[in-house]
Design an enzyme around this catalytic site. Sequence first.
Site, PDB file in Angstrom:
ATOM      1  N   LYS A  52      10.080  19.043  10.855  1.00  0.00           N
ATOM      2  CA  LYS A  52       9.721  18.001  11.824  1.00  0.00           C
ATOM      3  C   LYS A  52      10.918  17.088  12.089  1.00  0.00           C
ATOM      4  O   LYS A  52      11.280  16.828  13.236  1.00  0.00           O
ATOM      5  CB  LYS A  52       8.552  17.167  11.272  1.00  0.00           C
ATOM      6  CG  LYS A  52       8.051  16.088  12.192  1.00  0.00           C
ATOM      7  CD  LYS A  52       7.164  15.057  11.480  1.00  0.00           C
ATOM      8  CE  LYS A  52       6.002  15.681  10.753  1.00  0.00           C
ATOM      9  NZ  LYS A  52       5.051  14.658  10.226  1.00  0.00           N
ATOM     10  N   LYS A  77       8.726  13.581   0.741  1.00  0.00           N
ATOM     11  CA  LYS A  77       7.384  12.987   0.801  1.00  0.00           C
ATOM     12  C   LYS A  77       7.021  12.494  -0.585  1.00  0.00           C
ATOM     13  O   LYS A  77       7.540  12.994  -1.580  1.00  0.00           O
ATOM     14  CB  LYS A  77       6.355  14.046   1.227  1.00  0.00           C
ATOM     15  CG  LYS A  77       5.084  13.459   1.801  1.00  0.00           C
ATOM     16  CD  LYS A  77       5.253  13.167   3.265  1.00  0.00           C
ATOM     17  CE  LYS A  77       4.063  12.428   3.833  1.00  0.00           C
ATOM     18  NZ  LYS A  77       4.143  12.349   5.300  1.00  0.00           N
ATOM     19  N   GLY A  92       5.091   4.863   5.466  1.00  0.00           N
ATOM     20  CA  GLY A  92       3.661   4.982   5.202  1.00  0.00           C
ATOM     21  C   GLY A  92       3.121   6.365   5.516  1.00  0.00           C
ATOM     22  O   GLY A  92       3.809   7.218   6.085  1.00  0.00           O
ATOM     23  N   ASP A  93       1.921   6.595   5.132  1.00  0.00           N
ATOM     24  CA  ASP A  93       1.136   7.798   5.472  1.00  0.00           C
ATOM     25  C   ASP A  93      -0.311   7.411   5.130  1.00  0.00           C
ATOM     26  O   ASP A  93      -0.614   6.215   5.024  1.00  0.00           O
ATOM     27  CB  ASP A  93       1.638   9.019   4.669  1.00  0.00           C
ATOM     28  CG  ASP A  93       1.089  10.350   5.199  1.00  0.00           C
ATOM     29  OD1 ASP A  93       1.652  10.878   6.165  1.00  0.00           O
ATOM     30  OD2 ASP A  93       0.083  10.849   4.661  1.00  0.00           O
ATOM     31  N   ASN A 111      -4.589   4.839  11.185  1.00  0.00           N
ATOM     32  CA  ASN A 111      -3.439   4.451  12.004  1.00  0.00           C
ATOM     33  C   ASN A 111      -3.215   5.420  13.163  1.00  0.00           C
ATOM     34  O   ASN A 111      -3.063   5.005  14.319  1.00  0.00           O
ATOM     35  CB  ASN A 111      -2.198   4.373  11.102  1.00  0.00           C
ATOM     36  CG  ASN A 111      -0.932   4.151  11.894  1.00  0.00           C
ATOM     37  OD1 ASN A 111      -0.348   5.098  12.402  1.00  0.00           O
ATOM     38  ND2 ASN A 111      -0.521   2.905  12.043  1.00  0.00           N
ATOM     39  N   SER A 143      10.600   5.591  12.990  1.00  0.00           N
ATOM     40  CA  SER A 143      11.239   5.185  11.724  1.00  0.00           C
ATOM     41  C   SER A 143      12.752   5.283  11.857  1.00  0.00           C
ATOM     42  O   SER A 143      13.495   4.422  11.367  1.00  0.00           O
ATOM     43  CB  SER A 143      10.777   6.092  10.578  1.00  0.00           C
ATOM     44  OG  SER A 143       9.495   5.726  10.141  1.00  0.00           O
TER      45      SER A 143
END
Length: 447
Positions: free
Chosen positions: A117, A129, A168-169, A244, A379
Amino acid sequence: MTALHPRLVSVYDEVTQRNPGESEFHQAVREVFETLSPVVVKHPEYADAQVLQRLCEPERQIIFRVPWVDDAGRVQVNRGFRVEFSSVLGPYKGGLRFHPNVYAGTVKFLGFEQIFKNSLTGMPLGGGKGGSDFDPKGRSDGEVMRFCQSFMTELHRHIGEYTDVPAGDTGVGARELGFLFGQYKRLTNRYESGVLTGKGLTWGGSQVRTEATGFGAVYFVQSMLALSQRDLEGQRVVVSGSGNVAIHAAQKAQELGAVVVACSDSGGYVVDEAGLDIDLLKDIKNVRRGRMSDYARERGLDHISAGSVWDVHCDVAIPCATQNELGEREARALVAGGVSVVAEGANMPCTPDAVRVFRDAGVAFAPGKAANAGGVVTSSLEMQQNASRDSWTFAHTDERLRSTMTEIHDRCLSTADDYDVPGDYVAGANIAGFTRVADAMLAFGVI
Ligand code: NDP
Ligand code: 2IT
């Protein structure tokens, strides 16, 4: 399942044997490998240099204890993870997920996806991650703060603006990032804005980062629709989740004239034929930390806990909740309801069987690696602003996001054309993401 190229079979078998029980990681690797046959044929030098074996083994994996004290004075222990997958194109970059079902396989599937990605965005970002099996649901702000401080007390040794930049996630939003950044600053005695993204606007954050993943997914859908001279005006849209990504996808779709008729959480879903009330949803979810059942009650609607939100017929479906939430049955229901575009706002929400159903039915399908890249794109824009000690307006940042999503869309399709799989967004995203990383790996030698 699509057969793998013979040069990829042994690599895939090795991945499953070396990472037993990590089914989501196996699934993510398989999905990439299934699209790489034309690359292996055209570029044997990648396989000769064992590029795929190397990419499937994270550069570094950190697993740590996170002890903290709850409001009743009891000591709690969670497990923390950071998987630093690839720093070939830039510092490791990817979110943190706090959810009770997080284990090594979750973090590895997400980190693996993130490599491609991030590469696909064209920006200088590696892939990683992290997260924890901590469940923020039902916890007080004080408990979340103590957990985040303990989590960062270990994580801070491993991250940095040129090393690894979390964001974030699921389960990690503005509140958690505030506690995490505050603790990082305290431990290091450095105001290092570039160490985390998704920061608050008054302490180094970027405009549009909160909205970015959902907005970006909708910009991607706009590009998909434009290929057949359509737009979002009057389209009936369903999103899943109400976090979100879901909220901001719904907001942007409605701003562009669509009617978003349903969304969900893990307790069920609500159909709101008038179009979702975004302000109410934000108030319930972000301020009151409530549930879709509250939304249903306050709007005088039914809260449906049987079946799935994918039983609601629509033109455009944007799954924004979690991995493998949309299987073969749900895909068939969507096709029967007339869906023509599916774009993944979440990471890997559609199972391989569901993707096959869409493909066989001629539904345009965009994988998360492409459609949800808006979060990490913004980001990267936040990192640019931090590095230049600047801050851009909402309109400028939104335009950068929009144009980058269009570029990603076009890059998927042009790459798919180059490799004789026209219109295949999955192959286009994987191949474009993979080749940029692979070329840099060849340049670096065996590292
Ligand atoms: P949030 O925590 O804000 O929201 C997650 C939402 O999904 C919640 O409404 C949650 O409901 C729902 N959900 C979770 N599990 C299920 C389930 N089994 N069935 C139905 N609903 C469920 O997370 P985000 O919106 O940030 O993330 C959502 C997805 O998007 C994830 O896959 C994430 O990896 C991906 N993503 C996020 C990005 C970001 O910038 N935040 C960037 C790119 C991708 P409940 O409250 O009941 O658990
Ligand atoms: O899955 C993702 O792309 C994210 N959670 C965002 C990652 C980031 O670093 O912004």
